[in-house]
Scaffold this motif. Structure first.
Motif, PDB file in Angstrom:
ATOM      1  N   VAL B  11      11.794-121.205  84.002  1.00  0.00           N
ATOM      2  CA  VAL B  11      12.199-122.658  84.157  1.00  0.00           C
ATOM      3  C   VAL B  11      12.248-122.977  85.470  1.00  0.00           C
ATOM      4  O   VAL B  11      12.053-124.237  85.581  1.00  0.00           O
ATOM      5  CB  VAL B  11      13.173-122.600  82.730  1.00  0.00           C
ATOM      6  CG1 VAL B  11      14.257-123.247  83.006  1.00  0.00           C
ATOM      7  CG2 VAL B  11      12.491-122.153  81.417  1.00  0.00           C
ATOM      8  N   SER B  12      14.177-122.513  85.879  1.00  0.00           N
ATOM      9  CA  SER B  12      14.051-122.852  87.302  1.00  0.00           C
ATOM     10  C   SER B  12      13.220-123.420  88.130  1.00  0.00           C
ATOM     11  O   SER B  12      13.524-124.503  89.666  1.00  0.00           O
ATOM     12  CB  SER B  12      15.866-122.309  87.261  1.00  0.00           C
ATOM     13  OG  SER B  12      15.563-120.726  87.655  1.00  0.00           O
ATOM     14  N   ASN B  36       3.473-114.341  86.918  1.00  0.00           N
ATOM     15  CA  ASN B  36       3.079-114.612  85.904  1.00  0.00           C
ATOM     16  C   ASN B  36       1.349-115.494  85.823  1.00  0.00           C
ATOM     17  O   ASN B  36       2.393-116.280  86.575  1.00  0.00           O
ATOM     18  CB  ASN B  36       4.134-115.313  84.820  1.00  0.00           C
ATOM     19  CG  ASN B  36       4.838-116.315  85.918  1.00  0.00           C
ATOM     20  OD1 ASN B  36       5.779-115.512  86.188  1.00  0.00           O
ATOM     21  ND2 ASN B  36       4.878-117.404  84.670  1.00  0.00           N
ATOM     22  N   ALA B  78       7.347-110.882  94.004  1.00  0.00           N
ATOM     23  CA  ALA B  78       8.340-111.102  95.435  1.00  0.00           C
ATOM     24  C   ALA B  78       8.780-109.540  95.549  1.00  0.00           C
ATOM     25  O   ALA B  78       9.463-109.042  94.742  1.00  0.00           O
ATOM     26  CB  ALA B  78       9.324-111.887  95.996  1.00  0.00           C
ATOM     27  N   ILE B 351      19.219-118.344  86.088  1.00  0.00           N
ATOM     28  CA  ILE B 351      19.653-116.724  86.016  1.00  0.00           C
ATOM     29  C   ILE B 351      19.768-115.676  87.321  1.00  0.00           C
ATOM     30  O   ILE B 351      20.389-114.647  87.265  1.00  0.00           O
ATOM     31  CB  ILE B 351      18.795-115.926  84.683  1.00  0.00           C
ATOM     32  CG1 ILE B 351      18.505-116.722  83.493  1.00  0.00           C
ATOM     33  CG2 ILE B 351      19.062-114.482  84.540  1.00  0.00           C
ATOM     34  CD1 ILE B 351      18.540-116.213  82.234  1.00  0.00           C
ATOM     35  N   ARG B 377      23.215-118.184  81.287  1.00  0.00           N
ATOM     36  CA  ARG B 377      22.443-118.903  82.053  1.00  0.00           C
ATOM     37  C   ARG B 377      21.159-119.751  81.525  1.00  0.00           C
ATOM     38  O   ARG B 377      20.025-119.514  81.698  1.00  0.00           O
ATOM     39  CB  ARG B 377      22.443-118.746  83.797  1.00  0.00           C
ATOM     40  CG  ARG B 377      22.957-118.652  84.445  1.00  0.00           C
ATOM     41  CD  ARG B 377      23.879-118.199  85.568  1.00  0.00           C
ATOM     42  NE  ARG B 377      23.600-116.509  84.061  1.00  0.00           N
ATOM     43  CZ  ARG B 377      23.742-115.452  85.078  1.00  0.00           C
ATOM     44  NH1 ARG B 377      22.816-115.399  86.026  1.00  0.00           N
ATOM     45  NH2 ARG B 377      23.982-113.943  84.377  1.00  0.00           N
ATOM     46  N   THR B 378      21.468-120.959  80.004  1.00  0.00           N
ATOM     47  CA  THR B 378      20.200-121.329  79.213  1.00  0.00           C
ATOM     48  C   THR B 378      19.682-122.301  80.224  1.00  0.00           C
ATOM     49  O   THR B 378      19.560-123.007  81.561  1.00  0.00           O
ATOM     50  CB  THR B 378      21.145-122.143  78.711  1.00  0.00           C
ATOM     51  OG1 THR B 378      21.981-123.257  78.887  1.00  0.00           O
ATOM     52  CG2 THR B 378      21.595-120.553  77.550  1.00  0.00           C
ATOM     53  N   GLY B 379      18.704-122.899  79.166  1.00  0.00           N
ATOM     54  CA  GLY B 379      17.408-123.740  80.063  1.00  0.00           C
ATOM     55  C   GLY B 379      18.522-125.144  80.834  1.00  0.00           C
ATOM     56  O   GLY B 379      17.736-125.580  82.082  1.00  0.00           O
TER      57      GLY B 379
END
Ligand code: FAD
Lengths: 55, 489
Positions: B11-12, B36, B78, B351, B377-379
């Motif tokens: 997401v981030s 991914n 990484a 996150i 620490r949501t979306g």
């Protein structure tokens, strides 16, 4: 008179210490016309939240 | 030409990389390193976990999107950061290990001018004996943290429904699998979807459904609870959440540190120090989160992981890590620029950044076992951090500033959370919550710590429609389809 919307709640159980929705409340949650109004309201609310959050 | 490397395409990281690419023009390079091959709209995994959506509806391949955007995509994880370069070359670099089929296991050094760490959580199933091994889910419980997990959860759920149809009662246990979990919201949403599905399948009366949580009260959500403006009252999220469970005849276990999972049974320690057990036929327990285990080294090879990362593996940023006891915590302890204090060209978002402390009041059992939710620490905040840091880095890369120009502090931003049960447009129901700010600020909002005009909760079909729309617009945005930059985070 017993309410058909509230099932038996065991006295002194954790569930006994909270509020239980009754007919009117449940009706409004699924009343399409009212929910269209709420849909607009939630979207406005979220837009304001987003605007306030960007710095 | 300068190079921005983003570690993590969730997401981030995806938000940071795509905005940076959009604003940097041809002069600079953007590289995404992520293990991914597919992007997952994680909130909709909940629906996959009850058969309301297929896995294919919540994921899409990243390669074509990055190719179209002009982002150099490395399907790799990484491994280490070398912010000072090496003895003979000062350029900082990271080491990566490829995860795609063609290059699996190959390693490479990738230089950067700016680095954004958006590696999200390590799903630490191994922290609870029996819950899993390392990052792998064990055999006794299910999870909805990934789309594959959610698909598996639905198969198990279907098997339970079949048993109930054949007259066998089933016990469902949903919640947190450790005393230091976050993400209670996901468990909260899943339990309502389970209950809704069982009702739709006509087997609700054959099920006992229990929520188990490390929260000391229902509705803490890792945010120390919330007061909503509701029906003329500033109503506690405790009452709001309890009401939802009571209405549906579901039980709850509070302040629980699950310390062992076996076939059909969890053992847990409570805040009062008691050890207890809970049996289940179906259990979905969220694992605790940790950092993904990145290492850091100086140019002479000295290990500086402890300098750059907090003990939980999350990256240190501009937060106040010396706030001390709960009584001294302030909203201003929370980071604003998300810049690493040791290396100014390194940032952490979502996150992956190390919070200064938890948000809920720290608690432990008389045996000294900490049992409290860790900060969510949501979306929405994760994506906002991704965008803010991208904007700062773009300004720095273009030479407009030497300091970050944008901020995204959880004490100055809100979060919207929609927990929806069912998928039918008229048969579903949902709770829509908005919180502002995420971190309570009792100096600014002396009453409840939050702005009651921005902190609301309500139930109904409308919230359910919002959830549907969010699913489609966020996937649209992540695919960089027309108008994507106009869709807010
Ligand atoms: C079931 C569930 C439901 C949820 N529902 C909601 C909701 O309704 N609303 C909401 O706001 N939030 C929700 N959330 C939370 C939301 O998904 C997270 O807040 C968000 O995904 C965090 O973004 P992130 O970028 O920090 O991490 P992620 O989105 O997890 O991204 C991290 C990325 O880093 C990659 N990565 C891992 N290790 C490495 C490495 N070594 N190198 C490079 N890359 C690496 C991962 O593969 C992943 O792609 C939910 C979470 C769950 C689990």
């Amino acid at each position: 008179m017993a309410s058909k919307h509230v099932n038996h709640i065991e006295p002194y159980s954790p569930q006994f210490g909270t509020m239980i929705p009754m007919g009117g409340q449940k009706f409004m949650r699924t009343c399409v016309l009212w929910q269209i109004v709420r849909f607009v309201a939630i979207n406005i609310r979220m837009t304001i939240l987003i605007l306030k959050s960007h710095h | 030409m300068a190079r921005l490397v983003v570690m993590g395409g969730g997401v981030s990281g995806h938000t940071a990389a795509t905005f940076a690419r959009d604003m940097l023009g041809e002069d600079h390079e953007v590289v995404v390193v992520t293990p991914n091959s597919q992007w997952n709209w994680i909130p909709s995994n909940i629906w996959v976990g009850v058969g309301g959506m297929t896995k294919e509806e919540v994921v899409f391949p990243l390669a074509p999107v990055y190719e179209k955007a002009g982002i150099d995509y490395r399907q790799a994880k990484a491994v280490s950061i070398h912010p000072e370069g090496k003895e003979d070359a000062e350029t900082p670099y990271i080491t990566i290990e490829y995860t795609d089929e063609a290059k699996s296991g190959e390693t490479e050094e990738l230089t950067y001018d700016y680095l954004i760490n958006a590696t999200g959580p390590k799903l630490n199933f191994g922290a609870t004996p029996g819950l899993g091994e390392g990052t792998n889910l064990g055999e006794h419980t299910v999870s909805v943290c990934t789309a594959d997990h959610a698909e598996h959860a639905n198969h198990e759920l279907e098997a339970c429904i079949e048993k109930m149809r054949n007259g066998e009662r089933q016990a469902f246990l949903i919640g947190t699998g450790h005393g230091m979990c976050t993400c209670q919201g996901a468990a909260f949403e899943y339990i309502f979807n389970i209950e809704h599905t069982l009702k739709e399948q006509g087997v609700r009366d054959m099920a006992d459904i229990t929520f188990i949580t490390n929260e000391s009260f229902l509705g803490d959500f890792g945010m120390g609870g919330i007061h909503f403006k509701m029906g003329g009252f500033a109503t506690s999220s405790k009452v709001f959440a309890e009401s939802l469970y009571a209405e549906r005849g579901m039980d709850w276990i509070l302040g629980a540190h699950v310390n062992k999972v076996e076939a059909g049974k969890v053992t847990y320690e409570s805040l009062d120090g008691e050890m207890d057990e809970q049996e289940f036929d179906f259990a979905m327990l969220i694992p605790p989160f940790a950092g993904v285990g990145l290492k850091a080294f100086t140019k002479d090879g000295t290990d500086i992981t402890d300098t750059i990362f907090a003990p939980n593996g999350f990256m240190k940023v501009d937060a106040n890590y010396n706030a001390g006891a709960y009584e001294n915590w302030k909203a201003s302890d929370w980071p604003r620029t998300l810049q690493n204090p040791s290396y100014k060209n390194v940032f952490a978002v979502g996150i992956a950044f190390a919070p200064p402390h938890i948000i809920s009041k720290p608690m432990s059992s008389p045996n000294g076992t900490p049992i409290n939710p860790t900060p969510p620490r949501t979306g929405m905040p994760s994506a906002m951090m991704g965008k803010a840091v991208a904007l700062s880095v773009v300004d720095m890369m273009k030479g407009k500033s030497t300091e970050p120009t944008h901020t995204a502090s959880m004490s100055e931003m809100g979060a919207a959370c929609v927990a929806s049960a069912g998928k039918g447009l008229f048969s579903g129901t949902a709770a829509a919550m908005t919180v502002y700010p995420i971190i309570p600020d009792f100096e600014k909002y002396p009453g409840t710590g939050r702005d009651l005009n921005g902190t609301t909760g309500e139930l109904g079909l409308a919230a359910h429609w919002v959830k549907h729309i969010l699913h489609h617009i966020f996937i649209w945005k992540a695919k960089l389809k027309p108008g994507w930059t106009l869709i807010p985070e």
